[in-house]
Motif scaffolding. Sequence first.
Motif, PDB file in Angstrom:
ATOM      1  N   ALA A  69       3.794   0.266   2.640  1.00 52.98           N
ATOM      2  CA  ALA A  69       3.421  -0.523   3.822  1.00 52.98           C
ATOM      3  C   ALA A  69       2.794  -1.807   3.285  1.00 52.98           C
ATOM      4  O   ALA A  69       2.597  -1.928   2.074  1.00 52.98           O
ATOM      5  CB  ALA A  69       2.420   0.265   4.647  1.00 52.98           C
ATOM      6  N   ALA A  70       2.517  -2.778   4.156  1.00 56.93           N
ATOM      7  CA  ALA A  70       1.838  -3.998   3.697  1.00 56.93           C
ATOM      8  C   ALA A  70       0.491  -4.100   4.388  1.00 56.93           C
ATOM      9  O   ALA A  70       0.389  -3.880   5.604  1.00 56.93           O
ATOM     10  CB  ALA A  70       2.691  -5.217   4.015  1.00 56.93           C
ATOM     11  N   ARG A  71      -0.531  -4.404   3.593  1.00 55.04           N
ATOM     12  CA  ARG A  71      -1.884  -4.560   4.150  1.00 55.04           C
ATOM     13  C   ARG A  71      -2.347  -6.000   4.056  1.00 55.04           C
ATOM     14  O   ARG A  71      -2.060  -6.704   3.085  1.00 55.04           O
ATOM     15  CB  ARG A  71      -2.883  -3.687   3.398  1.00 55.04           C
ATOM     16  N   LEU A  72      -3.105  -6.392   5.055  1.00 54.62           N
ATOM     17  CA  LEU A  72      -3.733  -7.712   5.074  1.00 54.62           C
ATOM     18  C   LEU A  72      -5.169  -7.555   4.584  1.00 54.62           C
ATOM     19  O   LEU A  72      -5.904  -6.685   5.059  1.00 54.62           O
ATOM     20  CB  LEU A  72      -3.748  -8.246   6.510  1.00 54.62           C
TER      21      LEU A  72
ATOM     22  N   VAL B 180     -10.614   5.549  10.511  1.00 56.61           N
ATOM     23  CA  VAL B 180     -10.777   5.513   9.052  1.00 56.61           C
ATOM     24  C   VAL B 180     -10.721   4.053   8.609  1.00 56.61           C
ATOM     25  O   VAL B 180      -9.857   3.289   9.043  1.00 56.61           O
ATOM     26  CB  VAL B 180      -9.635   6.305   8.368  1.00 56.61           C
ATOM     27  N   VAL B 181     -11.684   3.651   7.772  1.00 59.20           N
ATOM     28  CA  VAL B 181     -11.673   2.288   7.217  1.00 59.20           C
ATOM     29  C   VAL B 181     -11.057   2.389   5.825  1.00 59.20           C
ATOM     30  O   VAL B 181     -11.531   3.154   4.986  1.00 59.20           O
ATOM     31  CB  VAL B 181     -13.115   1.732   7.141  1.00 59.20           C
ATOM     32  N   TYR B 182     -10.002   1.650   5.596  1.00 52.53           N
ATOM     33  CA  TYR B 182      -9.290   1.759   4.319  1.00 52.53           C
ATOM     34  C   TYR B 182     -10.192   1.346   3.154  1.00 52.53           C
ATOM     35  O   TYR B 182     -10.834   0.286   3.188  1.00 52.53           O
ATOM     36  CB  TYR B 182      -8.030   0.885   4.351  1.00 52.53           C
ATOM     37  N   ALA B 183     -10.210   2.196   2.117  1.00 57.48           N
ATOM     38  CA  ALA B 183     -11.133   1.971   0.998  1.00 57.48           C
ATOM     39  C   ALA B 183     -10.625   0.900   0.022  1.00 57.48           C
ATOM     40  O   ALA B 183     -11.317   0.556  -0.934  1.00 57.48           O
ATOM     41  CB  ALA B 183     -11.358   3.287   0.264  1.00 57.48           C
ATOM     42  N   GLY B 184      -9.426   0.402   0.230  1.00 57.04           N
ATOM     43  CA  GLY B 184      -8.933  -0.698  -0.621  1.00 57.04           C
ATOM     44  C   GLY B 184      -8.267  -0.220  -1.899  1.00 57.04           C
ATOM     45  O   GLY B 184      -8.065  -1.015  -2.825  1.00 57.04           O
ATOM     46  N   THR B 185      -7.907   1.076  -1.956  1.00 55.20           N
ATOM     47  CA  THR B 185      -7.334   1.679  -3.171  1.00 55.20           C
ATOM     48  C   THR B 185      -6.194   0.834  -3.762  1.00 55.20           C
ATOM     49  O   THR B 185      -6.230   0.493  -4.949  1.00 55.20           O
ATOM     50  CB  THR B 185      -6.790   3.089  -2.849  1.00 55.20           C
TER      51      THR B 185
ATOM     52  N   CYS C 134       0.861  -1.196   0.000  1.00 58.22           N
ATOM     53  CA  CYS C 134       0.000   0.000   0.000  1.00 58.22           C
ATOM     54  C   CYS C 134       0.891   1.237   0.000  1.00 58.22           C
ATOM     55  O   CYS C 134       1.763   1.382   0.865  1.00 58.22           O
ATOM     56  CB  CYS C 134      -0.902  -0.013   1.230  1.00 58.22           C
ATOM     57  N   PHE C 135       0.657   2.108  -0.973  1.00 59.19           N
ATOM     58  CA  PHE C 135       1.496   3.302  -1.151  1.00 59.19           C
ATOM     59  C   PHE C 135       0.780   4.568  -0.676  1.00 59.19           C
ATOM     60  O   PHE C 135       1.290   5.668  -0.854  1.00 59.19           O
ATOM     61  CB  PHE C 135       1.870   3.450  -2.634  1.00 59.19           C
TER      62      PHE C 135
END
Length: 320
Positions: free
Chosen positions: A152-155, A128-133, A108-109
Motif C-alpha cells: 500500500a502507499a502511506r503519506l 490504530v496509529v501506524y507506528a511508522g515501521t 507499506c508492506f
Amino acid sequence: MTKAKSLSSHKPAGRFAPSPSGRMHLGNIYTALASWLCAKSSGGDFLLRIEDLDPVRCPRSFADQILSDLEWLGLTWDNPEIPYQSDRTAIYEKYYKLLSEKNLIYPCFCSRAQLHVADAPHASDGRVVYAGTCRRLTTEDIREKEKHRKPAARLILPDVTVQFCDGCFGPQTFNLARDWGDIIIRRSDGVFAYQLAVTIDDGLMGVTQVVRGWDLLSSAAPQIYLFRTLGFTPPDYLHLPMLITQDGARLAKRDKAADMGFLREQLAGPEPLIGYIAWLLGQIEKPEPITTQELLPLFNHKKIPGHDIVIPGNYWENLK
Ligand code: GLU
C-alpha cells in the motif's frame, strides 16, 4: 471522464458526498438536509458527488437510487455533472505523483495482523496509529519485500498541530503524528483511499463548507494538511451529532425503519420526514410536516444540538 463544474472561489459551496454501498437511510437524509440547508442559506451551491471508490461495494444501481431518493426529498443539486470517484482515477494519480515527487509517500508492506499487534499505539477514538515501521525500509528492503507482497502507499504525516473551529463542536486541535500517524492513501490493490480522494475532489469542486457526521471530525485534520500540501484552501467544517438508537448504538443500514425504501413506502410525500429531521436538527419546535423551501429561511446552524440524538424505534409511526 466526468468533469466537476468549476465554481467561482467567491461563491459558497457545500456538498453531499454519499458512498453508495446501499440505500440511503435516516442518517444520510439528515446529513444531506443539513448540508443543503447550510449551502443554500449562505447563498451557495449544493453539490453532489458519488464516493464510489470501491466499485465492488458501490455499484451504479445504488448511486442511481440515491439520486432518485434525493429528488424525492426535494434536495436537488446544482452541479449539472455529478463526479463519480470511480471515474476519477487519472485525476487522483496526478496529485499522487505530486506528493510522491515531494518525497511524502512510501510503500507499506505491513499486514493487517502486523498493524493490530497488542502494543500498537491507539488514538483517543480507538483507531490504530501506524507506528511508522515501513518508513524505515531501505531501497534493498523494499525490492526484496516487493517480490512477496504488493505494498500500500502511506503519506507521511508530520509532527504538527492542526487547529480548526467546527461549526457545531467548536475549537479542535489535533497532532497529526500522535492522532493519525502516516495514513494509507493508496491501497495495495491500487484503489486510492478516501482521505486523498475526498480532499482532491473538495478542492477541485470549489467546496467551501463541509457538513457531515461527527464520526469524520478527526479526519478533518489530515484533510486540512492535504488541502494545504496540494495547494487548495481548506473548507469550513460543521460536523453533525450522531443519530443513535435507544440502545446507544449508531443508527445503521440494518435498522429497517430508517431505510429510505421503507420510508418511501410509508409516506405519501417527504414533508413529514423533512419536518422530523428539521426538529432533530433543532430548527423547528415540533416535528411537523414542512417543505425544504419553507425550512430554508428558518435555518440557523447555531441551533444544531451538540450531543448524540436518540431515534426511537417507532419514530416513523408519527410521520404517517
Ligand atoms: N462518503 C462518506 C460517507 O458516505 C462521506 C465523506 C465526507 O463527507 O467527507 O460516509
